[in-house]
Design a protein around this motif. Structure first.
Motif, mmCIF file in Angstrom:
data_model
loop_
_atom_site.group_PDB
_atom_site.id
_atom_site.type_symbol
_atom_site.label_atom_id
_atom_site.label_comp_id
_atom_site.label_asym_id
_atom_site.label_seq_id
_atom_site.Cartn_x
_atom_site.Cartn_y
_atom_site.Cartn_z
ATOM 1 N N PHE A 1 3.260 -14.928 80.263
ATOM 2 C CA PHE A 1 2.716 -14.149 79.160
ATOM 3 C C PHE A 1 3.804 -13.985 78.115
ATOM 4 O O PHE A 1 4.995 -14.161 78.392
ATOM 5 C CB PHE A 1 2.211 -12.782 79.636
ATOM 6 C CG PHE A 1 3.327 -11.819 79.965
ATOM 7 C CD1 PHE A 1 3.853 -10.985 78.996
ATOM 8 C CD2 PHE A 1 3.861 -11.770 81.236
ATOM 9 C CE1 PHE A 1 4.894 -10.111 79.291
ATOM 10 C CE2 PHE A 1 4.891 -10.909 81.558
ATOM 11 C CZ PHE A 1 5.416 -10.067 80.573
ATOM 12 N N GLY A 2 3.409 -13.650 76.915
ATOM 13 C CA GLY A 2 4.368 -13.392 75.854
ATOM 14 C C GLY A 2 3.821 -12.356 74.895
ATOM 15 O O GLY A 2 2.618 -12.222 74.712
ATOM 16 N N LEU A 3 4.719 -11.630 74.284
ATOM 17 C CA LEU A 3 4.391 -10.658 73.255
ATOM 18 C C LEU A 3 5.368 -10.866 72.109
ATOM 19 O O LEU A 3 6.576 -10.683 72.288
ATOM 20 C CB LEU A 3 4.487 -9.229 73.793
ATOM 21 C CG LEU A 3 4.293 -8.098 72.784
ATOM 22 C CD1 LEU A 3 2.879 -8.153 72.207
ATOM 23 C CD2 LEU A 3 4.538 -6.751 73.427
ATOM 24 N N ALA B 1 10.866 -10.123 70.996
ATOM 25 C CA ALA B 1 9.856 -10.815 71.794
ATOM 26 C C ALA B 1 10.055 -10.466 73.267
ATOM 27 O O ALA B 1 11.181 -10.351 73.741
ATOM 28 C CB ALA B 1 9.957 -12.318 71.598
ATOM 29 N N LEU B 2 8.960 -10.323 73.961
ATOM 30 C CA LEU B 2 8.963 -10.045 75.394
ATOM 31 C C LEU B 2 8.188 -11.163 76.081
ATOM 32 O O LEU B 2 7.147 -11.596 75.583
ATOM 33 C CB LEU B 2 8.281 -8.701 75.668
ATOM 34 C CG LEU B 2 8.173 -8.245 77.109
ATOM 35 C CD1 LEU B 2 9.551 -7.930 77.684
ATOM 36 C CD2 LEU B 2 7.281 -7.014 77.199
ATOM 37 N N GLY C 1 13.960 -11.166 74.045
ATOM 38 C CA GLY C 1 14.686 -11.980 73.080
ATOM 39 C C GLY C 1 14.492 -11.478 71.673
ATOM 40 O O GLY C 1 13.701 -10.568 71.408
ATOM 41 N N TYR C 2 15.230 -12.090 70.775
ATOM 42 C CA TYR C 2 15.092 -11.789 69.349
ATOM 43 C C TYR C 2 14.870 -13.105 68.619
ATOM 44 O O TYR C 2 15.669 -14.036 68.748
ATOM 45 C CB TYR C 2 16.337 -11.073 68.814
ATOM 46 C CG TYR C 2 16.097 -10.523 67.439
ATOM 47 C CD1 TYR C 2 15.392 -9.326 67.273
ATOM 48 C CD2 TYR C 2 16.524 -11.201 66.303
ATOM 49 C CE1 TYR C 2 15.141 -8.823 66.017
ATOM 50 C CE2 TYR C 2 16.266 -10.701 65.045
ATOM 51 C CZ TYR C 2 15.573 -9.510 64.894
ATOM 52 O OH TYR C 2 15.315 -9.015 63.652
ATOM 53 N N THR D 1 15.368 -18.432 68.996
ATOM 54 C CA THR D 1 15.328 -17.272 69.881
ATOM 55 C C THR D 1 16.636 -17.175 70.642
ATOM 56 O O THR D 1 17.122 -18.168 71.179
ATOM 57 C CB THR D 1 14.172 -17.400 70.907
ATOM 58 O OG1 THR D 1 12.954 -17.565 70.208
ATOM 59 C CG2 THR D 1 14.093 -16.173 71.799
ATOM 60 N N VAL D 2 17.213 -15.985 70.684
ATOM 61 C CA VAL D 2 18.370 -15.705 71.540
ATOM 62 C C VAL D 2 17.966 -14.542 72.444
ATOM 63 O O VAL D 2 17.256 -13.637 72.012
ATOM 64 C CB VAL D 2 19.643 -15.356 70.738
ATOM 65 C CG1 VAL D 2 20.120 -16.548 69.955
ATOM 66 C CG2 VAL D 2 19.409 -14.192 69.806
#
Length: 177
Positions: free
Chosen positions: A34-36, A44-45, A64-65, A75-76
């Motif tokens: 899943f992602g948000l 981001a989750l 992440g950001y 993304t890191v």
């Protein structure tokens, strides 16, 4: 009052983020996640569970950001992982890494990501590596199909064998809401 305003701001920004559910199937493994907020700039989750009949399971939760860099979204971040190899001790890992997405058109994008956890940030295994690369095609919102290559390895510790949960091509589907 400031705490309420801050909480409201965080909830409002989280509400604007897309939620996605995905699944991939490879020759000897499956992966569900899943992602948000994974497709837009900001926080981001993500989470996933990968399973191999021969090598075990992993379950992870990532934070992440996302940074927009022209046509790219970089993304890191990091992941907290539960490791359950078929041979060896179950344990955990804290992996750091990131990824890059490139939207070639509004419907087609390519991506890659890599996360690594050394011995000092893991237990039960010597180290943990995860890599994923592929392409996505949005058929129509919210449905996207994906094809790529995934590699997930838990390197054995104390003479135990490596447990490669995933090492090969896959196909998948996702839905974003």
């Amino acid at each position: 009052m400031k705490k309420i305003a801050l909480a409201s701001l965080l909830l409002a920004s989280a509400g604007a983020q897309a939620i996605s559910l995905n699944g991939q199937v490879g020759k000897d493994y499956t992966n569900f996640g899943f992602g948000l907020g994974t497709g837009s700039s900001g926080i981001a989750l993500s989470g996933n569970w990968a399973h191999s009949e021969d090598d075990g399971d992993i379950a992870g939760l990532g934070l992440g950001y996302n940074l927009p860099l022209g046509p790219f979204l970089a993304t890191v971040g990091g992941k907290g992982l539960y490791l359950n190899p078929d041979e060896g001790s179950e344990g955990y890992a804290v992996a750091v890494g990131g990824g890059l997405q490139w939207s070639l058109t509004s419907s087609f994008s390519v991506f890659g990501e890599y996360y690594y956890s050394p011995d000092s940030l893991s237990s039960g295994v010597k180290d943990y590596q995860e890599a994923n690369a592929g392409a996505r095609y949005t058929i129509m919102r919210p449905l996207t199909v994906e094809a790529g290559y995934r590699y997930i390895d838990m390197t054995g510790k104390n003479g135990r064998r490596d447990n490669v949960v995933a090492d090969g091509p896959y196909v998948g589907v996702s839905a974003s809401f």
